[in-house]
Every structure is written in C-alpha cells, then in structure tokens.
Design a protein around this motif. Structure first.
Motif, PDB file in Angstrom:
ATOM      1  N   GLU A  19      56.723  11.472   7.144  1.00 53.42           N
ATOM      2  CA  GLU A  19      57.235  12.721   7.704  1.00 53.42           C
ATOM      3  C   GLU A  19      56.225  13.332   8.686  1.00 53.42           C
ATOM      4  O   GLU A  19      56.604  13.873   9.726  1.00 53.42           O
ATOM      5  CB  GLU A  19      57.528  13.713   6.572  1.00 53.42           C
ATOM      6  CG  GLU A  19      58.695  13.310   5.704  1.00 53.42           C
ATOM      7  CD  GLU A  19      58.963  14.328   4.602  1.00 53.42           C
ATOM      8  OE1 GLU A  19      58.391  15.427   4.694  1.00 53.42           O
ATOM      9  OE2 GLU A  19      59.725  14.024   3.674  1.00 53.42           O
TER      10      GLU A  19
ATOM     11  N   SER B 208      56.523  11.497  11.972  1.00 51.46           N
ATOM     12  CA  SER B 208      57.697  11.906  12.753  1.00 51.46           C
ATOM     13  C   SER B 208      57.520  13.303  13.344  1.00 51.46           C
ATOM     14  O   SER B 208      57.896  13.563  14.493  1.00 51.46           O
ATOM     15  CB  SER B 208      58.939  11.875  11.866  1.00 51.46           C
ATOM     16  OG  SER B 208      58.807  12.786  10.779  1.00 51.46           O
TER      17      SER B 208
ATOM     18  N   GLU C  70      55.264  12.993  16.361  1.00 49.62           N
ATOM     19  CA  GLU C  70      55.985  12.478  17.524  1.00 49.62           C
ATOM     20  C   GLU C  70      56.888  13.564  18.131  1.00 49.62           C
ATOM     21  O   GLU C  70      56.989  13.698  19.355  1.00 49.62           O
ATOM     22  CB  GLU C  70      56.820  11.274  17.103  1.00 49.62           C
ATOM     23  CG  GLU C  70      55.978  10.053  16.702  1.00 49.62           C
ATOM     24  CD  GLU C  70      56.845   8.920  16.197  1.00 49.62           C
ATOM     25  OE1 GLU C  70      58.083   9.128  16.083  1.00 49.62           O
ATOM     26  OE2 GLU C  70      56.303   7.832  15.913  1.00 49.62           O
ATOM     27  N   ARG C  71      57.528  14.342  17.251  1.00 47.00           N
ATOM     28  CA  ARG C  71      58.381  15.419  17.748  1.00 47.00           C
ATOM     29  C   ARG C  71      57.565  16.469  18.492  1.00 47.00           C
ATOM     30  O   ARG C  71      57.983  16.991  19.533  1.00 47.00           O
ATOM     31  CB  ARG C  71      59.112  16.063  16.571  1.00 47.00           C
ATOM     32  CG  ARG C  71      60.135  17.100  16.981  1.00 47.00           C
ATOM     33  CD  ARG C  71      60.809  17.676  15.747  1.00 47.00           C
ATOM     34  NE  ARG C  71      61.718  18.753  16.087  1.00 47.00           N
ATOM     35  CZ  ARG C  71      62.286  19.558  15.185  1.00 47.00           C
ATOM     36  NH1 ARG C  71      62.026  19.385  13.904  1.00 47.00           N
ATOM     37  NH2 ARG C  71      63.106  20.518  15.577  1.00 47.00           N
TER      38      ARG C  71
END
Length: 813
Positions: free
Chosen positions: A766, A769, A772-773
C-alpha cells in the motif's frame, strides 16, 4: 505338603550387612575398641559416670566464650570499618556489580522512558541555538536510548571527604557503549549542499569518571564528570523526502555532532559545573514550566583585585558592581567602594523552565576611568522538585556543595557563595521563589490555597473556554532604560497575543511612566504567550528598551493577577500588568458561534492505550473506557488481560461545548470497577472538520497514555468544501496522500512491533502504491504550474499588444 523351616540366623547376610556398614562408617572399627577400653577402665580401675556431666558443662562454657569473643571481634571490625569510612579521606576500592544488575532490571520500564524524555527536551533546546555552516536548520524527530543501560564502577568505587563541610563524594567509572539507541534528526542543509537529510545516531560511546554527592540529607544528588569524557557517535544518513540528498555520508556532520555533544556536557556537567537529581517522596505528575524569583543581593566580603601585583588596587579604592543574569534577563547593582561592599538590592526575575542558573558576575571599576574589568563570578542553581518544593544549590569552598531546600513557595533563604578563584571573596544573597507555573495552567501560590490549584483527576474551570476574553491593563513602568543622551525617554508598550497587536500611548520624558490603559484580547488555547515589547519614540525610528513573555494559562474568572514583569535583554526595567479572564455573555456575543456549534457533531475515536497500570493480582488489567460528555455517558468494550488495549471505537456527540472526559476503568465481574487513570480532552479550539490525532497522558496514576482522534464536524462547511470531491486540486490531493502515507507508516511500525509479517507485506504494498500516486500528482502539479505560467505570459503579451501607443502631438480642433 510340608513347610520348610526358616533359619533364625544367616551368617552370609550378616557379613554383607557388616561390610556395607563399614563402607558407610569407616571410623566404626576405631569406635568399638575405644568403647571396650572405657568399659574395662571403669570396671577395674575408676568410675567415669560421675564426671561426664562436668566435662560436658566445661566444654559448653568454653564453646560459648569462643563464640562471644568471635561476635565481639566482628562487631568491632564493623564499627572500625564504619569509623574508617567516615573519617578517612579516601575509602578502599569497593566492587559494585549489584548496582549494574539493579540498573539493568529497572532500566527498560522506568529509567529509560524518563531519561529519554528529559534528554530529548535538552537536545531540542540545544539544537535551537546551534549555528553551523553546513546545516541551516535541524529538528529532533525521535529519541530513544535503547534497552542497554550504562555500566557504573566496572573497576570499583570509592568514597572520599572534601572541604571543611566534610562533603561525602563517591567516585566511580561511567562506561556506556551501546548500538541500540535511535536518535533521528531532520536537517535542512545550507549552501552548497542544499536540500534535506535525515541524520540517525545509532550508537553511543561515552566513557569517563563520575562524581556523586548526596546533599540535603539524601533528598537529592549532585553529579558531574571529573573531566571531559570520551565521546564517540555512530551516525547514519538517509534521504529526507523530496529535493533531498541521497543516503550518503555528509562531510563533517559526524565530527560536528560529537563536538556539539562534548560542548553540551562541558557546559552542563563537567567539573565544576554540576547537575542535581531530586529524589522526592512523591510524584504529583505536574511539569513546571516557569517561575517567579526574587533575588536580593546583600553584600560581598573579602574582595580583592586581580592577582597581578602591577594592577592590584587598594581595598579602600576598590569599586565594584554586580551583574545578575538569568536566561535573557540581566540586572545590575550600583557601584560600591571597598572590599566589603553592601548593595541590598532586590531584583525580580522570571524562569521559563523547571530549572535555571542564576549567574553573578563581579566587575571592577578602575578609579578615574569609565572602564570596567571583569573580576570573577559565581552561580546558584534552582530546580523544581515534584513534591512542590524547590532546591537551591551552588559550589562551595574546596569543591563542596552548598544546598538548601524550600518546602513552600514564598519562603526566604539566605546563601553565602564563594566566588570562583582562590581567595577572591564571598557573596551573600537572599532568594525567594514566589510561585511555580505548571504546564496544566495551575500555579503553586504562596498562600497554598486549595482553590488555586488545579485538580489532577478531572475537569477544571481553569481550562480555556470558548468565548472568554483576556483583559490586560498596562499600569506602569519602573526604571526603564533611557537611550537618549540627554536622559529623556518617551516610552510606550506594544502587546501581541496571537495575531492581535495593541499599543499604549507614549509618555513623554519619564523613565517611570504611568499608562493605566486597558486592552482586551480573545483567549487563545494551546499555551499561547503574551508578548510584551517596550519602545521609546525617537526622531529617526523607535528603539527597543526591553521585551518579555507572559504566560496567560491558569487564569481564574473574577480574579485579577497583578504582576511585575522584568524586561529581558536590558540591564533594568520592569512593567506592571493587571491580567483578568472575562467570560463573554453567550446571549449576545456568542449567539452565532453557539448556533453553528448546535448543528455540529463531536466525533471521538478511541484507538488504543499503552503502559497502563496493572490493577489485577496477576499483573494485568481488563481495561475499558467510560466517556463523559456533559450529561451523556458512553463505554467501550472490555479488553481482557492486557496493559495495551486496542478498541478502535467511534462515538459521536452534539457539539454544545460540554467538557469531554475519559475515565479508564478495570472491569471486575463481582467487585466494583477500579480506576486506572483519567484525562480531559480539549476540543474547543479545534478547527472545523479537521481531525486531531494525539496521545494523552492519564492523570491520577503513575503511568499510562491513551490514543484518540477527535474531530469537530460541521455539515454546512463540509458541503461547501466538498461540493465535488473528484475535482480537488492536485495540491489538496498531494496533502491527502501525504497524510495517508504518515498514517500507513504508523500502522507499519505497530505491525513490525507485533511481528505481523502478513500485515507488514500488505502495508508495504500500500505504501508503494501511495508513493506512486504521490509522484503522479506531483507531475500533474508541475504540469499545471507550467501551463499557468504560460497563460500568464500570454495574457501579459496580449495586454501589451492591445494598449494603444501614446500620441505625443496635440491636436487642435
């Protein structure tokens, strides 16, 4: 069938039994001839039965005498050893393995948390005053001393006696070599490096000799290093986020940190500078954050000039004055002549901590000249003790310790302290600690009235309330600094509380002005200080003649606090203020705010607690939380057999401004529930629709904290702020993602501590991710920024092109 006849005597078995008896009792063959000889002697020569009792009595008497003589010798040896320890200047070397074993047992649960908090506060204050060419700003983020304690007296310890006061001093070695510490610093680097970096101290090596001096009949201990200890630090470097340096070593930072550590030790606890550790009989769980101190400089005796014979001044011609310094406050006495000057001057000083150092610096005025020469100095240290008493101590003659303890505030003590140096005289002062101020807003007044102290076990009327105002009356000034060469001054006072600024009218040509002007401010929570600055009006710009900070916590409605505030960063001057808390009428001034509060909700999330008190005999508790909000009461579920419960329960209450209290209880099936701590949750000053995440220490118990999240929800503001959540700006999304990353890091840390491998892997995915976001929105933000700049350039170009040129020729109709 006939019966077989059993033999009455078996010679073989008898011999085997005899052999076994001889193996067990090898002296038995010698006993039998002795018995036969005694029987024959009594039978044919003389009867021994009459002398047996007499022989036993003589033997018992001799044995008793030997035992008594041995006991007397041992008792005399103990008394002689005690007399030797008391009168001998140096005792023999004693081993103290027991001390390290005891220290190891109490280090993790008691000493390590307290020392970590204390050293963290010292490091934070020290970092604020550090100047470095490599680092522009440095902050402390985490501080833990680990589970490995220092070792004391590996080569033994010895006691010694020093000075005419026969001060007992213990000398022992100090060796701390650990790689389990974790001290993380966040640094903002200066030119030419630029960027940010994380600096982690992961190992410490400190080695030196300690001096321990019990004072005040064992109620406190003064301690220091004999000389500068050997210090080594293990430093690791990591990246600091966006626009940061790579995780490589920064040149010169390791040596700079070691230098900072050594300088801090030299300034605080290397001879002759000492620290004091109070050993109170009780712990009231209050943290002193300031105090008001009156210092009266009485006189000095046996003063002499500098040691050089060429510059020596006769005692009658010696002119001296004393400068008193506490933090940033400096005061000065008048000039007095002679070797025994008498000043009898009283000064009002302010402490901004639970401890402080009062420095007395003696200066000599050269006859016929305006020059002042520094002669010598001395120090008196003051410290708050958790049982509401105060300790004053200083270094005495022959490196002894002069210490006095005051049980209540307002009690006056007198101390005579020698100046530093050989035969440079003594100083006599009188000290009065008027009051201590605590972090919860309460005060230890001289009257010691129970109504003036805040309760530690529940809500109090002293907490800042919404709708209160602070009334401040600037009454007068005294002995203000005169900057004008002709001796005239036009002083005025500027008050700043939060963002509100007020000022008085200037008073012309007076170093002792009287204003009597009253100002009102809206009360601000969170320990906001009132900043006071005093200026004098000048033709080419106003000049500062002192400043001060005043704590406004703990104000009681209807009670006026009349105080004299000494001005800092100047040699003289103080202001008289009258401060009062006023409750504003809800029907008129708070109607709008109340109406908005009535539509809102208070959302309270009880997450977890840690380090709770064990209420059961088995060393655990069955904790649950009882929530009190006005007349409403709620309870969480019971978590059995744990000192670190996790509830994760949410409660909602109407936002009507009622006090919110949490009572942590221990559940019992048959017996009544027992209290294991409580606390007050302050939410009135929270911004609407913004969550506050905090750990709150429990009161009324020795330890324990509770983790909560609280939010003031106002639906109207939520609708306005979230009309279209999908169209949020990249900046807002970036902030939200950053908050999610922080929460995920906290969750990951807890899962690592619980050895939850599956949860750790999920959290890491998590986090990846989310990272990256975050990068995607950063790229989008940079793109929008470039587009906005291009649009601004195009609009500017259009404006320039559409502007008609100026016509220089005038047309005549």
């Amino acid at each position: 069938m006939g019966r077989t006849k059993k033999k009455l005597f078996d010679l073989k078995e008898a011999l085997e039994s005899l052999y076994k008896l001889l193996e067990q009792q090898p002296l038995l063959p010698f006993v039998i001839p002795v018995l036969i000889f005694l029987w024959a002697f009594e039978r044919f020569f003389f009867s021994l039965s009459n002398w047996v009792l007499l022989v036993l009595a003589v033997w018992a008497t001799i044995q008793y005498g030997n035992d008594q003589r041995r006991y007397i010798v041992e008792d005399l040896n103990k008394k002689w050893m005690q007399l030797t320890l008391q009168n001998s200047p140096v005792t023999p070397l004693e081993h103290c393995e027991w001390l390290n074993k005891l220290f190891l047992e109490v280090w993790s649960n008691y000493i390590n948390p307290k020392l970590s908090l204390r050293f963290a506060s010292i490091v934070e204050r020290r970092l604020k005053h550090i100047n470095s060419r490599l680092i522009e700003k440095i902050d402390l983020q985490e501080f833990s001393l680990g589970s490995r304690p220092p070792l004391f007296g590996l080569h033994g310890t010895r006691w010694s006696t020093s000075g005419y006061m026969k001060q007992r001093i213990m000398r022992l070695g100090f060796d701390w070599d650990t790689d389990e510490v974790y001290i993380m610093l966040f640094a903002k680097l200066a030119m030419p490096l630029m960027g940010t970096a994380r600096i982690v101290v992961n190992s410490i090596h400190i080695k030196g000799d300690l001096l321990l001096m019990p004072i005040l009949e064992g109620k406190a201990v003064a301690y220091s290093f004999v000389s500068t200890p050997e210090v080594r630090l293990g430093v690791a470097f990591g990246s600091g986020g966006g626009q940061s340096l790579p995780a490589t070593e920064l040149p010169g930072v390791s040596s700079w940190l070691v230098k900072v550590a050594i300088d801090t030790l030299n300034k605080r606890m290397v001879e002759p500078r000492r620290q004091c550790l109070a050993l109170p009989a009780e712990d009231l769980q209050k943290k002193a954050v300031g105090g008001i101190l009156y210092v009266t400089v009485l006189s000095a005796t046996k003063l002499s000039s500098c040691n050089s014979s060429e510059n020596r001044v006769e005692s009658k011609e010696l002119q001296t004055f004393l400068e008193i310094e506490l933090e940033e406050i400096t005061r000065r006495t008048d000039v007095r002549a002679g070797a025994c000057p008498k000043w009898d001057s009283t000064f009002n000083l302010v402490l901004h901590d639970s401890a402080g150092i009062i420095k007395f610096q003696l200066y000599q005025r050269t006859p016929g000249s305006a020059k002042y020469d520094f002669l010598t100095s001395c120090e008196i240290k003051v410290r708050y003790v958790p049982n509401d008493s105060t300790i004053f101590w200083a270094i005495g003659a022959d490196s002894g310790v002069i210490a006095k303890q005051v049980d209540i505030c307002g009690k006056e003590i007198e101390m005579t302290v020698p100046f530093e140096g050989i035969n440079l005289g003594e100083l006599t002062v009188r000290l009065v600690l008027k009051e201590w101020q605590f972090s919860d807003g309460s005060h230890s007044f001289t009257s010691l009235s129970s109504g003036s102290r805040r309760s530690l076990s529940g809500p109090s009327n002293y907490f800042p309330r919404t709708g209160r105002k602070i009334s401040i009356t600037v009454v007068e000034g005294k002995d203000l600094v005169v900057k004008d060469k002709i001796g005239k001054s036009d002083p005025y006072v500027k008050l700043q509380y939060g963002k509100a600024i007020q000022r008085t009218k200037p008073v012309t040509h007076s170093p002792n002005p009287t204003w009597n002007q009253k100002f009102e401010f809206d009360e601000i929570g969170g320990g906001e200080y009132l900043k006071v600055k005093c200026y004098t009006e000048e033709t080419f710009g106003d000049e500062s003649i002192g400043s001060a900070r005043v704590s406004l916590e703990g104000l009681v409605e209807g009670s006026i606090r009349d105080v004299y505030i000494p001005l800092e960063k100047v040699n003289s001057g103080e202001l008289r203020l009258k401060i009062e808390a006023i409750k504003v009428d809800d029907s008129e001034n708070s109607r709008g705010s109340r109406s908005s509060l009535g539509d809102g909700l208070i959302e309270l999330v009880l997450i977890e607690a840690r380090d709770l008190v064990a209420a059961d005999m088995r060393g655990t508790s069955d904790p649950f939380v009882r929530v009190h909000y006005g007349n409403l009461k709620r309870s969480t579920k019971v978590m059995y057999k744990t000192l670190s419960p996790k509830w994760h329960q949410t409660f909602e209450f109407p936002d009507d401004g009622s006090p919110l209290t949490l009572h942590v209880k221990d559940h019992n099936t048959l017996l009544p529930t027992s209290d294991i701590g409580d606390c007050v949750v302050e939410y009135q000053m929270l911004a609407p629709n913004q969550m506050a995440d905090k750990w709150i220490p429990l009161q009324g118990v020795k330890r324990g904290e509770i983790h909560i999240q609280i939010t003031r929800k106002i639906p109207q503001l939520e609708k306005k702020s979230s009309v279209d959540p999908d169209q949020s700006s990249p900046t807002d999304v970036h902030h939200r993602v950053s908050d999610q990353i922080k929460q995920m890091m906290m969750k990951l840390r807890s899962q690592v501590e619980d050895d939850d491998l599956e949860g750790v892997s999920n959290a890491l995915s998590e986090l990846e991710s989310l990272h990256e976001r975050e990068e995607e929105y950063m790229v989008q933000l940079e793109t929008e920024q470039m587009l906005l700049l291009n649009k601004i350039n195009e609009l500017g170009q259009e404006i320039l092109n559409s502007t008609p040129p100026l016509n220089r020729t005038a047309t005549i109709p």
